[in-house]
Design an enzyme around this catalytic site. Structure first.
Site, PDB file in Angstrom:
ATOM      1  N   CYS A  18      51.606  32.868  86.307  1.00 44.93           N
ATOM      2  CA  CYS A  18      50.546  33.080  87.322  1.00 44.93           C
ATOM      3  C   CYS A  18      51.525  33.755  88.512  1.00 44.93           C
ATOM      4  O   CYS A  18      52.804  33.917  88.550  1.00 44.93           O
ATOM      5  CB  CYS A  18      50.430  31.564  88.017  1.00 44.93           C
ATOM      6  N   ARG A  78      50.393  39.019  86.825  1.00 42.19           N
ATOM      7  CA  ARG A  78      50.726  38.290  86.363  1.00 42.19           C
ATOM      8  C   ARG A  78      49.215  36.906  85.763  1.00 42.19           C
ATOM      9  O   ARG A  78      50.083  35.964  85.052  1.00 42.19           O
ATOM     10  CB  ARG A  78      51.430  37.433  87.153  1.00 42.19           C
ATOM     11  N   TRP A 111      46.903  32.295  85.985  1.00 42.06           N
ATOM     12  CA  TRP A 111      46.911  32.027  84.549  1.00 42.06           C
ATOM     13  C   TRP A 111      46.902  31.068  83.472  1.00 42.06           C
ATOM     14  O   TRP A 111      47.712  29.962  83.625  1.00 42.06           O
ATOM     15  CB  TRP A 111      47.885  33.239  83.929  1.00 42.06           C
ATOM     16  N   ASN A 121      53.411  27.305  89.750  1.00 41.89           N
ATOM     17  CA  ASN A 121      53.564  28.733  88.837  1.00 41.89           C
ATOM     18  C   ASN A 121      54.142  27.842  87.814  1.00 41.89           C
ATOM     19  O   ASN A 121      55.428  28.033  88.227  1.00 41.89           O
ATOM     20  CB  ASN A 121      53.909  29.630  89.384  1.00 41.89           C
ATOM     21  N   GLY A 122      54.010  28.234  86.711  1.00 44.48           N
ATOM     22  CA  GLY A 122      54.781  26.645  85.632  1.00 44.48           C
ATOM     23  C   GLY A 122      54.029  25.648  84.774  1.00 44.48           C
ATOM     24  O   GLY A 122      53.088  26.203  84.805  1.00 44.48           O
ATOM     25  N   GLU A 160      54.717  43.764  60.522  1.00 44.55           N
ATOM     26  CA  GLU A 160      53.667  44.068  61.668  1.00 44.55           C
ATOM     27  C   GLU A 160      54.553  45.020  62.326  1.00 44.55           C
ATOM     28  O   GLU A 160      54.073  45.578  63.452  1.00 44.55           O
ATOM     29  CB  GLU A 160      54.268  42.890  62.385  1.00 44.55           C
ATOM     30  N   LYS A 201      53.371  48.344  64.572  1.00 50.70           N
ATOM     31  CA  LYS A 201      54.034  48.407  65.657  1.00 50.70           C
ATOM     32  C   LYS A 201      54.271  49.847  65.703  1.00 50.70           C
ATOM     33  O   LYS A 201      53.910  50.949  66.530  1.00 50.70           O
ATOM     34  CB  LYS A 201      55.145  47.462  66.440  1.00 50.70           C
ATOM     35  N   GLU A 218      51.197  52.542  65.997  1.00 50.84           N
ATOM     36  CA  GLU A 218      49.811  52.165  66.749  1.00 50.84           C
ATOM     37  C   GLU A 218      50.805  52.799  67.994  1.00 50.84           C
ATOM     38  O   GLU A 218      50.273  53.219  68.947  1.00 50.84           O
ATOM     39  CB  GLU A 218      49.554  51.165  66.797  1.00 50.84           C
ATOM     40  N   HIS A 255      55.348  49.582  41.811  1.00 51.31           N
ATOM     41  CA  HIS A 255      53.974  49.592  41.320  1.00 51.31           C
ATOM     42  C   HIS A 255      52.563  50.293  41.830  1.00 51.31           C
ATOM     43  O   HIS A 255      51.574  50.676  42.262  1.00 51.31           O
ATOM     44  CB  HIS A 255      53.215  48.413  41.259  1.00 51.31           C
ATOM     45  N   LYS A 298      43.416  46.477  74.185  1.00 45.62           N
ATOM     46  CA  LYS A 298      43.773  45.733  74.184  1.00 45.62           C
ATOM     47  C   LYS A 298      43.680  44.187  73.509  1.00 45.62           C
ATOM     48  O   LYS A 298      44.001  43.582  73.063  1.00 45.62           O
ATOM     49  CB  LYS A 298      44.480  45.252  75.847  1.00 45.62           C
TER      50      LYS A 298
HETATM   51  C1  AGP Z   1      48.385  44.739  68.159  1.00 41.05           C
HETATM   52  O1  AGP Z   1      48.829  45.669  68.551  1.00 41.05           O
HETATM   53  C2  AGP Z   1      46.727  45.469  68.974  1.00 41.05           C
HETATM   54  N1  AGP Z   1      46.874  45.108  70.138  1.00 41.05           N
HETATM   55  C3  AGP Z   1      45.887  44.599  67.516  1.00 41.05           C
HETATM   56  O2  AGP Z   1      45.473  45.099  66.222  1.00 41.05           O
HETATM   57  C4  AGP Z   1      46.079  43.494  68.263  1.00 41.05           C
HETATM   58  O3  AGP Z   1      46.715  42.673  67.399  1.00 41.05           O
HETATM   59  C5  AGP Z   1      44.181  43.086  67.687  1.00 41.05           C
HETATM   60  O4  AGP Z   1      43.239  44.169  68.035  1.00 41.05           O
HETATM   61  C6  AGP Z   1      44.355  41.602  67.459  1.00 41.05           C
HETATM   62  O5  AGP Z   1      43.749  41.216  69.076  1.00 41.05           O
HETATM   63  P1  AGP Z   1      43.370  39.218  69.729  1.00 41.05           P
HETATM   64  O6  AGP Z   1      44.639  39.156  68.914  1.00 41.05           O
HETATM   65  O7  AGP Z   1      43.541  40.151  71.190  1.00 41.05           O
HETATM   66  O8  AGP Z   1      42.397  39.171  68.983  1.00 41.05           O
END
Ligand code: AGP
Length: 637
Positions: free
Chosen positions: A33, A59, A106, A132-133, A509, A513, A516, A532, A632
């Site tokens: 927050c 925040r 938040w 905040n916390g 993962e 990263k 993307e 395989h 996002k």
């Molecule tokens: C991950 O870095 C990406 N931003 C994307 O794959 C993300 O994880 C995916 O869109 C799922 O988002 P969410 O966790 O908000 O559902």
């Protein structure tokens, strides 16, 4: 009490090292927050507080509020929504009084709503608090205060503070002492700013874990969650430290330790950052800041009230079939969970990519099914569509998310807020390790209920989880090596990540990263599967990155390294410190300077790979915070 600083004739200011200020800024805490307070000699505080909250909105942005003191007493304006929306409704600048505090939220405890928005008042409305916390012992304090006829208006942890202060005021303590005594009763993390008609010309603020910094003006003083809030007003800052309590007035600031009452002195610092830098706590990008926020983010996971895990575990226990569904990085958390649930609680679960759920399993879903949906944003369309389908088939829906009040929280019978704080960078980092840590705790709660592991193993795992934040702090020290590695391999046109066991999740993962953020087409496989198919594309200098802790499948992983070396691939490894065998075999390696229990390795071994993707993006001139073609939160199917 000791007068620390007066506006004029103060001590010369020292320029502290950026890293020191970064740490002081972050205060080792996740932005959950934004709080701000202003004590002006003349003029109204509300417009100053309003502008500062706008600078803190990154925040948290689900509700906002301001309280001021004027001759008429305490005035409060607050509501759910962004600062802009609430201002359009309530006109936040139009409040009287030269002393004011404000908050942009938040949510962690209590959905975003008017009642749960800060500031929170005492019963008589003579004390207003912003915080905040996370107050860990708020439930027992609330019960105690309700026992003394205090009426609570919200479902937040914060409100106990204003009622506690009210109690001490009623005992005849002065305002600053009442806040000090209240702070001594609180457990958890808190940055608090409080005002009261009992002492109209001042703000009393307290710091424990959550960041709090004082801004020293010529005829005014400020307190804020970070320097970005008051930088346009003053560049003279005083970073509060653990258990500091400050009493701000327009021309002076007094400092004591709230536990001991001892008087304190703190160094005044001259901030040279731009406001933009300040919001990133001095990091070049939000992603890098968020990677470094993982230790405190996991501390927040460890603070989540056990009752939520118990509720969720009781649903999972009864299930005939359990689906773990999500997209992208959140799907990788689900995959890690499937290893944890099987290994610890002997519960078979099905991790599913949400967009395929209906096609793949739709016809088998019924009221004996439980769907645990994981989503950082809580708004991902594919995940929500699958959840709605499951609900229509009478399945139970559970949720893990970072956004309280999101659609997923409203569709879930039980949900857990992961408390990672806002994640600005499009690439999920701290929210991934937080999700995996929440799912690890859930697996342990299930294992305890089902008595599927020994007490000794349970203790080791619980201690291991408690040790993760400190282990992460150590692992973050590999940053410079990783940067060198990214620089060395920046011209490669493709990469492949290989791993075994639960770290298949880490490899997937890491691959997500890298592609993307740097747009390098990359692969990831369970290492055993590489023979395989994948091995066909391996040629000299093809970079293959291994996630290789010395765990159960370690020896097979070493075999895979040999296979790649036999084809002159460039072999790179994230390995355990002191692993001489792999150090000899590999072309390059990053040593993890801590030993963690096998099942907990993904949240540790992923960090150098998050940094690798970050530095590769920087090396290739890509924007790590705003990668192309991505959002996002993907709210379209
Ligand atoms: C991950 O870095 C990406 N931003 C994307 O794959 C993300 O994880 C995916 O869109 C799922 O988002 P969410 O966790 O908000 O559902």
């Amino acid at each position: 009490m000791l007068f620390l600083a007066k506006a004029s004739g103060q001590k010369p200011f020292w320029i502290r090292k950026v890293s020191e200020i970064r740490t002081a800024c972050a205060g080792g805490m996740v932005a959950l927050c934004g709080i701000f307070g202003a004590v002006l000699r003349t003029g109204d505080a509300a417009p100053v507080v309003h502008r500062a909250l706008e600078r803190l909105e990154y925040r948290g942005y689900d509700s906002v509020g301001i309280a001021t003191i004027s001759k008429g007493g305490l005035e409060v304006k607050k509501d759910r929504g962004s600062i802009r929306d609430v201002d359009l409704r309530l006109h936040l600048d139009e409040m009287d009084g030269s002393v004011g505090v404000g908050h942009t939220r938040w949510a962690t405890h209590g959905m975003p709503s008017l009642e749960n928005a800060h500031p929170h008042l005492s019963c008589k409305g003579d004390v207003a608090v912003v915080h905040n916390g996370i107050i860990e012992n708020f439930l027992e304090l609330k019960r105690e205060l309700e026992g003394r006829n205090h009426l609570f208006r919200s479902r937040t942890d914060t409100e106990v503070i204003s009622h506690l202060v009210e109690e001490y005021l009623a005992d005849g303590e002065d305002f600053a002492e009442s806040v000090r005594l209240a702070a001594r009763r609180l457990e958890g993390s808190f940055a608090i700013a409080a005002i009261s008609t009992a002492r109209p010309g001042s703000i009393v603020c307290v710091k424990k874990e959550s960041p709090l910094v004082i801004g020293l003006g010529s005829s005014s003083n400020y307190c804020a969650s970070d320097v970005s809030a008051f930088l346009p007003l003053t560049r003279k800052a005083l970073f509060l430290e653990e258990e500091d309590l400050a009493v701000l007035e327009s021309d002076q600031t007094q400092l004591i330790n709230f536990r001991t009452g001892q008087e304190l002195e703190r160094e005044v610092v001259d901030i040279t950052w731009s406001p933009e830098d300040a919001t990133r706590s001095g990091y070049k990008h939000f992603m890098l800041k968020e990677i470094h926020e993982q230790p405190p983010a996991i501390r927040n996971v460890l603070r989540i009230q056990p009752i939520y895990y118990d509720l969720m575990a009781s649903k999972l226990e009864k299930a005939e079939q359990v689906f773990l569904l999500a997209c992208g990085t959140s799907y990788h958390s689900c995959l890690a969970a499937s290893y944890l649930f099987t290994r610890l609680a002997k519960i078979r679960t099905q991790p599913v990519i949400a967009s395929e759920f209906i096609e793949q399993y739709g016809h088998t879903i019924d009221k004996r099914s439980v769907v645990l949906a994981v989503s950082q944003s809580g708004e991902t369309a594919d995940t929500l569509e699958a959840v709605r389908f499951a609900k229509s088939a009478e399945a139970s829906v559970l949720g893990i998310t970072n956004v309280m009040g999101s659609t997923l929280t409203r569709l879930s019978e039980v949900y857990i807020g992961q408390n990672s704080g806002p994640e600005i960078g499009v690439a999920a980092t701290k929210t991934f390790t937080s999700q995996v840590s929440v799912l690890t705790r859930l697996a342990l709660v299930l294992a305890e209920k089902r008595r599927t592991i020994s007490e000794d193993e349970m203790t080791k795992l619980k201690d291991g989880l408690l040790g993760i934040p400190a282990a992460m702090e150590e692992v973050l020290s590999v940053g410079p090596q990783v940067r060198e590695l990214a620089r060395k391999y920046r011209d490669r046109s493709s990469f492949c990540f290989l791993a075994r066991g639960i770290n298949v999740t880490t490899a997937l993962e890491a691959r997500l990263k890298l592609l993307e953020l740097s747009y390098i087409p990359s692969l990831a496989y369970p290492a055993g599967e590489s023979k395989h198919g994948f091995i066909a594309v391996v040629e000299p200098r093809f970079p293959v990155i291994f996630v290789a802790p010395r765990d159960e499948p370690y020896h097979n992983t070493v075999g895979n390294v040999m296979e790649m070396k036999a084809r002159n691939a460039s072999t790179i490894g994230v390995i355990e410190s002191g692993d001489e065998k792999l150090k000899e075999l590999l072309d390059d390696f990053i040593e993890i300077p801590v030993r963690v229990i096998d099942l907990l390795t993904p949240v540790i071994y992923v960090i150098p790979l998050q940094l690798f993707a970050y530095w590769m993006a920087v090396e290739r001139g890509c924007d790590p915070d705003r990668p192309r073609n991505l959002a996002k939160s993907v709210t379209v199917e």
